[in-house]
Design an enzyme around this catalytic site. Sequence first.
Site, PDB file in Angstrom:
ATOM      1  N   HIS A 480       0.835  -1.207   0.000  1.00 27.62           N
ATOM      2  CA  HIS A 480       0.000   0.000   0.000  1.00 27.62           C
ATOM      3  C   HIS A 480       0.869   1.256   0.000  1.00 27.62           C
ATOM      4  O   HIS A 480       0.646   2.186  -0.788  1.00 27.62           O
ATOM      5  CB  HIS A 480      -0.906  -0.017   1.230  1.00 27.62           C
ATOM      6  CG  HIS A 480      -1.839   1.149   1.322  1.00 27.62           C
ATOM      7  ND1 HIS A 480      -3.159   1.085   0.950  1.00 27.62           N
ATOM      8  CD2 HIS A 480      -1.645   2.429   1.748  1.00 27.62           C
ATOM      9  CE1 HIS A 480      -3.738   2.262   1.127  1.00 27.62           C
ATOM     10  NE2 HIS A 480      -2.832   3.092   1.623  1.00 27.62           N
ATOM     11  N   GLU A 481       1.865   1.288   0.882  1.00 24.90           N
ATOM     12  CA  GLU A 481       2.711   2.480   0.984  1.00 24.90           C
ATOM     13  C   GLU A 481       3.610   2.633  -0.243  1.00 24.90           C
ATOM     14  O   GLU A 481       3.875   3.757  -0.683  1.00 24.90           O
ATOM     15  CB  GLU A 481       3.547   2.429   2.268  1.00 24.90           C
ATOM     16  CG  GLU A 481       2.738   2.303   3.562  1.00 24.90           C
ATOM     17  CD  GLU A 481       1.672   3.370   3.716  1.00 24.90           C
ATOM     18  OE1 GLU A 481       1.818   4.460   3.129  1.00 24.90           O
ATOM     19  OE2 GLU A 481       0.678   3.116   4.418  1.00 24.90           O
ATOM     20  N   HIS A 484       1.889   4.418  -2.995  1.00 18.99           N
ATOM     21  CA  HIS A 484       1.795   5.873  -2.859  1.00 18.99           C
ATOM     22  C   HIS A 484       2.942   6.597  -3.564  1.00 18.99           C
ATOM     23  O   HIS A 484       2.832   7.799  -3.831  1.00 18.99           O
ATOM     24  CB  HIS A 484       1.777   6.269  -1.382  1.00 18.99           C
ATOM     25  CG  HIS A 484       0.425   6.187  -0.758  1.00 18.99           C
ATOM     26  ND1 HIS A 484      -0.694   6.743  -1.331  1.00 18.99           N
ATOM     27  CD2 HIS A 484       0.007   5.626   0.410  1.00 18.99           C
ATOM     28  CE1 HIS A 484      -1.745   6.528  -0.558  1.00 18.99           C
ATOM     29  NE2 HIS A 484      -1.356   5.848   0.495  1.00 18.99           N
ATOM     30  N   GLU A 503      -5.585   7.527  -1.777  1.00 16.72           N
ATOM     31  CA  GLU A 503      -5.868   6.347  -0.967  1.00 16.72           C
ATOM     32  C   GLU A 503      -6.656   5.275  -1.711  1.00 16.72           C
ATOM     33  O   GLU A 503      -6.457   4.085  -1.484  1.00 16.72           O
ATOM     34  CB  GLU A 503      -6.605   6.760   0.311  1.00 16.72           C
ATOM     35  CG  GLU A 503      -5.817   7.696   1.215  1.00 16.72           C
ATOM     36  CD  GLU A 503      -4.491   7.105   1.682  1.00 16.72           C
ATOM     37  OE1 GLU A 503      -4.256   5.894   1.486  1.00 16.72           O
ATOM     38  OE2 GLU A 503      -3.677   7.860   2.242  1.00 16.72           O
TER      39      GLU A 503
END
Length: 822
Positions: A480-481, A484, A503
């Site tokens: 997930h990170e 980003h 997000e």
Amino acid sequence: MDINLDPSRDDLPLMANTSHLLVKHYVLDLDVDFGSRVLEGNIVLFFGDGNRCKKQSSSSQETFQMESEEAYILRTAEPCHVPKMDSNTFSPKMGHREFAVFGKSDQDAFDNDGNHDNKEHDSESSSSKYCCDTGNHGREDFLLVLDCCDLSVLKVEEVDVAAVPDLEKFTKAPNLTAAPEKRRCEIVRDLVALPADAWREQLDCYTRCSQAPGCGELLFDSDKWSLQIRKKGVPTAADFPHAIRIWYKTKPEGQSVTWTSDQDGRPCVYTMGSPINNRALFPCQEPPVAMSTWQATVRAAASFVVLMSGEKSAKPTPLREGYMSWHYYVTMPMPASTFTIAVGCWTEMKPKTSPLDDLTEHTLPLRPSDADFRYGNTCSHMEYPCRFQSASAATQNIIPYRVFAPVCLEGACREALLWLIPSCLSAAHSVLGTHPFSRLDILIVPTNFPSLGMASPHIIFLSQSTLTGTSHLCGTRLCHEIAHAWFGLAIGARDWTEEWLSEGFATHLEDIFWAEAQQLPPHEALEQQELRACLRWHRLQDELQNSPEGMQVLRPNKEKTGHVSASGASVVKNGLNPEKGFMQVHYLKGYFLLRFLARTLGEETYFPFLRKFVHLFHGQLILSQDFLQMLLESIPENKRFGLSVENIVGDWLECPGIPKALQEERKAKDCSPSRLVRQVGSEVAKWIRVNRRPGKRQRRKREAAFEKLSPDQIVLLLEWLLEQKTLSPQTLHRLQQTYHLQEQDAEVRHRWCELVIKHKYTKAYDQVKRFLQEDQAMGIYLYGELMVSEDARLQQLAHRCFELVKGHMDKASAQVVTEMLF
């Protein structure tokens, strides 16, 4: 704009007048003082022309709203008496008592205007305080407005860049007949406009200019949300100093950084993703359009490690005995909110591999993807040394990385994290192509970190909660990170209310990355993704049932999305609502929208498009319609299934609640669940039968009947069991033993704690207490469950745990818990 907004309740004001002047580069020079819990020093800002002077893109033209400029011009007032100071001998260590004294009545008026200087200095202030008279005294002075909160500003001065030798190599020949002020502005304009291939020379010039002497103090004032600076007799932004130095120090209570202790009990400080971003760390321009580069020199005791969102892995320079200096820089323009710093006694965790296999120092070659070069090497963003134009960067599937953590977590890092990083980085590259950033640091942050992770350029913060249980939670959160880096950092939202653009994309991509990292066959990847969609569907329903409609909308500003005032100032709707940080609507609805688009248009169409979109839009700020319009335009009209930008925006982005298309999809899934979901349903039925017949003989008979479940399946199992009115202590005990729940990851243990609280299973109360102390990133809602239980013992447990952690808890989290408990 009302500058007296309630900071605990209302929208977040972005005050900087970016339409007049834009910060192009920051140079920070700071000392870290753990004794007084402050960062102290100076920052030099280099300005270029503001947005009003630039040609807007067609997208910008549609959304850029002009208003009256009257509020951003200050009538010239007679300044208070300011004794002269020698700027060359000024030290950032000088306290307020070394500044001028003026009458108490003046100070009282200053405080009433919202000044945040220390209250104990009732008869003192900065040398550059001026008395603001709204009457017309003749000429109008241009007023520079910076976003600022909870900073003690000591002095503001113009920097004499003309005194720096040899700048003429990189700037135009100086106009010797021009006034000195004009020459200084021209030098900075030339400096900020240097081409990308001269970035090293530009960085060196910035460094030397930042060390130039001051050439005159500037008048300044501050209120709750901003710092206002002017130069007497300068009426326009074009003539305002283009290089200024601000001497300041942070305050211990400032919300941009958290002073706390790590898991080893050693002091540390870090930026924790505050709702007010970095304005309590340094004066800046907060609006996302104010994209700038920066460099920072930070000094700290030799026992500390300084990590920042910089392009190179900084090596400390020894200073006086016992102190080190750390220097970082970035050459990719980014919003000031992405600046990140962490200072602590961290230890680098290195994998136990042979030098040839050490992926922290070496990168694996990968065949260049044709997809990355189909679109050409021309970028659409402002000029900077871009990795997307580098063939070697395009082949780099694993960028250099480091992991830092307290010593006590070394074993957990080796077991859960270190071995995952190469496969997760490589998976991300296989889906989206070139990594936007050249390296990555990962830091395991203290227990008071309010979320599972946070991504910034070149650095990721992970909660210690991700290190528990199997590698599943750690892997999905890391993916997930990493996502980003593309969505949220390399590509940002031009309007911060469109949080789903960051997000929603990261949530959707984490499943894709994680399946690729595990090298799952397509059918297994699909099954895993269907299971996680089922979990998110349950969470989205809960979120929508427990949140106001106004916070369920992904595009709350609707047709005004992206609008700013004539000065560039704007407001982030619900930006200061303490509950917003714990809501996942933007994550979940955004995820389901992207999943819907990928499934409707076909993944074989959607993901190649996404790679193309990244290649074309990296380094830029976007609105929802930029993505949706390009997506639909890339697909023949007869294959769009009736989709249009208008109906997607209307159905998914601008309406509260659940979109009709999602309701229909989930209804179909309920009728025909995937294999992994059916398996959980079968296990739930077994547990319900066990709970109805708790006899010893029956328990023995069915002991081996339970199937092994994945962490996601266990979470779903516990969620469905939470719907049962009663579960006996025997059933709960057997649940715990069957799945070793106290050893599972934080997601599983969170649901287990909910079961413990609901059914008042006293034998596991210590596990709830431990969760509230060690998993603060996830434990907030358990306080609410404890209080609504109306059980005196459970409520007492909530109060005891809060007393233990509130002194170090994140402020927004503490505020929400306080409202639950009192």
